[in-house]
Write an enzyme that holds these catalytic residues in place. Structure first.
Site, PDB file in Angstrom:
ATOM      1  N   ASN A 145     -34.279  -3.152  14.226  1.00 59.02           N
ATOM      2  CA  ASN A 145     -33.952  -4.490  13.720  1.00 59.02           C
ATOM      3  C   ASN A 145     -35.270  -5.245  13.610  1.00 59.02           C
ATOM      4  O   ASN A 145     -35.832  -5.657  14.624  1.00 59.02           O
ATOM      5  CB  ASN A 145     -32.986  -5.170  14.702  1.00 59.02           C
ATOM      6  N   LYS A 165     -35.819  -8.105  12.408  1.00 57.43           N
ATOM      7  CA  LYS A 165     -35.645  -9.567  12.557  1.00 57.43           C
ATOM      8  C   LYS A 165     -36.431 -10.294  11.453  1.00 57.43           C
ATOM      9  O   LYS A 165     -36.586  -9.750  10.366  1.00 57.43           O
ATOM     10  CB  LYS A 165     -36.037 -10.002  13.976  1.00 57.43           C
ATOM     11  N   GLU A 176     -28.831 -13.459  18.432  1.00 50.10           N
ATOM     12  CA  GLU A 176     -29.642 -14.513  17.802  1.00 50.10           C
ATOM     13  C   GLU A 176     -28.848 -15.232  16.713  1.00 50.10           C
ATOM     14  O   GLU A 176     -29.023 -16.427  16.496  1.00 50.10           O
ATOM     15  CB  GLU A 176     -30.942 -13.893  17.256  1.00 50.10           C
ATOM     16  N   GLU A 201     -26.172  -5.368  23.749  1.00 49.48           N
ATOM     17  CA  GLU A 201     -27.491  -5.969  23.931  1.00 49.48           C
ATOM     18  C   GLU A 201     -27.394  -7.129  24.912  1.00 49.48           C
ATOM     19  O   GLU A 201     -26.980  -8.233  24.528  1.00 49.48           O
ATOM     20  CB  GLU A 201     -28.030  -6.493  22.588  1.00 49.48           C
ATOM     21  N   GLY A 256     -36.297  -8.896  23.981  1.00 52.70           N
ATOM     22  CA  GLY A 256     -37.642  -9.443  23.831  1.00 52.70           C
ATOM     23  C   GLY A 256     -38.299  -9.884  25.127  1.00 52.70           C
ATOM     24  O   GLY A 256     -39.297 -10.593  25.113  1.00 52.70           O
ATOM     25  N   SER A 294     -35.289  -4.562  24.775  1.00 47.48           N
ATOM     26  CA  SER A 294     -36.566  -4.083  25.332  1.00 47.48           C
ATOM     27  C   SER A 294     -36.667  -2.558  25.400  1.00 47.48           C
ATOM     28  O   SER A 294     -37.291  -2.022  26.321  1.00 47.48           O
ATOM     29  CB  SER A 294     -36.827  -4.707  26.708  1.00 47.48           C
TER      30      SER A 294
HETATM   31  P1  13P Z   1     -36.186  -6.115  21.529  1.00 50.21           P
HETATM   32  O1  13P Z   1     -36.189  -4.625  21.374  1.00 50.21           O
HETATM   33  O2  13P Z   1     -37.386  -6.791  20.941  1.00 50.21           O
HETATM   34  O3  13P Z   1     -35.913  -6.522  22.939  1.00 50.21           O
HETATM   35  O4  13P Z   1     -34.956  -6.664  20.661  1.00 50.21           O
HETATM   36  C1  13P Z   1     -33.719  -6.069  20.795  1.00 50.21           C
HETATM   37  C2  13P Z   1     -32.844  -6.554  19.706  1.00 50.21           C
HETATM   38  O5  13P Z   1     -32.484  -7.725  19.665  1.00 50.21           O
HETATM   39  C3  13P Z   1     -32.436  -5.594  18.678  1.00 50.21           C
HETATM   40  O6  13P Z   1     -31.404  -6.100  17.905  1.00 50.21           O
END
Ligand code: 13P
Length: 251
Positions: free
Chosen positions: A12, A14, A102, A170, A176, A214
């Site tokens: 992802n 983002k 998010e 998640e 993150g 993460s």
């Molecule tokens: P991270 O891998 O940066 O923690 O993000 C996870 C995420 O939100 C994937 O959709």
């Protein structure tokens, strides 16, 4: 019902990436996947909407799948700034993430909205990846499994089957942050998700359950080995081809 043999490793991206960055990253992933020649796992990248068409073109023939990060529930119309599932499909996507935390936080998306988006994905012929996960406060209050159950029951549309649904767990506090649940905590959450899915989906054992939060090259093998984990949804580490490929390799 046999468990699915094919893990899914999804990136992802983002809200990241210029056209130049995105194309370089997509090509890096496509080259790695082609070289590895995996037939026992699937690799998906979900770039921002602006890059889907170019990325789909760049990875064509490599086996890398392309998905959207969100979609609107309606196929078209007066919804300024939104992108429909049909548009994603037209641009070359086969999957779409819906209900990411998010989106739930930034855009106030409710379980009912997420369910409508998953139905929109079906309508367009896309595979929805329905995201659920507890906040830190919910975990500390001992409410994790209850929160996951409520989100699943509200977000998974009636008529779901393993061929039409991926679920991503998640934990919001793990996104993150560099923090992850322990392997037994991941296994417990996934076991509960699968149990709840048993009441919603005829072939629940075959639904792919991804862990996200993460995930990186160095912890992927351990997280992916947890019970009932069938892949990963990767954020930050999916922005570097080498790191993302290391996670795919660990699957
Ligand atoms: P991270 O891998 O940066 O923690 O993000 C996870 C995420 O939100 C994937 O959709």
């Amino acid at each position: 019902m046999a468990r699915t043999p094919r893990p899914l490793i999804a990136g992802n991206w983002k809200m990241n990436g210029s056209k130049a960055d995105g194309l370089a990253l997509a090509k890096g992933v496509a080259d790695g996947v082609k070289q590895a020649g995996w037939t026992d796992r699937e690799v998906l990248i979900c770039p921002p909407a602006t890059l889907i068409m170019a990325v789909a073109e760049a990875v064509r023939g490599s086996g890398v799948l392309v998905g959207g990060e969100d979609c609107h529930a309606k196929p078209s119309g007066a919804h300024t700034g939104d992108v429909s599932a049909e548009m994603l499909r037209d641009a070359g996507a086969s999957h779409v993430i819906v209900g990411h935390s998010e989106r739930r936080t930034d855009h106030g998306e409710t379980d009912a909205m997420v369910r409508a988006k998953a139905e929109a994905a079906w309508r367009a012929g896309l595979m929805p990846i329905v995201c659920i996960g507890e906040t830190l406060a919910e975990r500390e209050a001992g409410r994790t499994l209850g929160v996951l159950e409520t989100q699943l029951k509200g977000s998974v549309p009636a008529g779901a089957t393993a061929a039409k649904l991926v679920v991503a767990y998640e934990p919001v506090w793990a996104i993150g942050t560099g923090k992850t649940p322990t392997t037994p905590e991941v296994a417990a959450a996934h076991a509960h998700i699968r149990k709840v899915l048993g009441g919603l989906v005829a072939d629940a054992p075959a639904v792919r359950l991804l862990y996200g939060g993460s995930v990186k090259g160095s912890n992927a093998a351990e997280l992916l080995a947890a019970g009932d984990v069938d892949g990963a949804l990767v954020g930050g580490a999916s922005l570097k081809a080498e790191e993302f490929l290391a996670i795919a390799k660990a699957a």
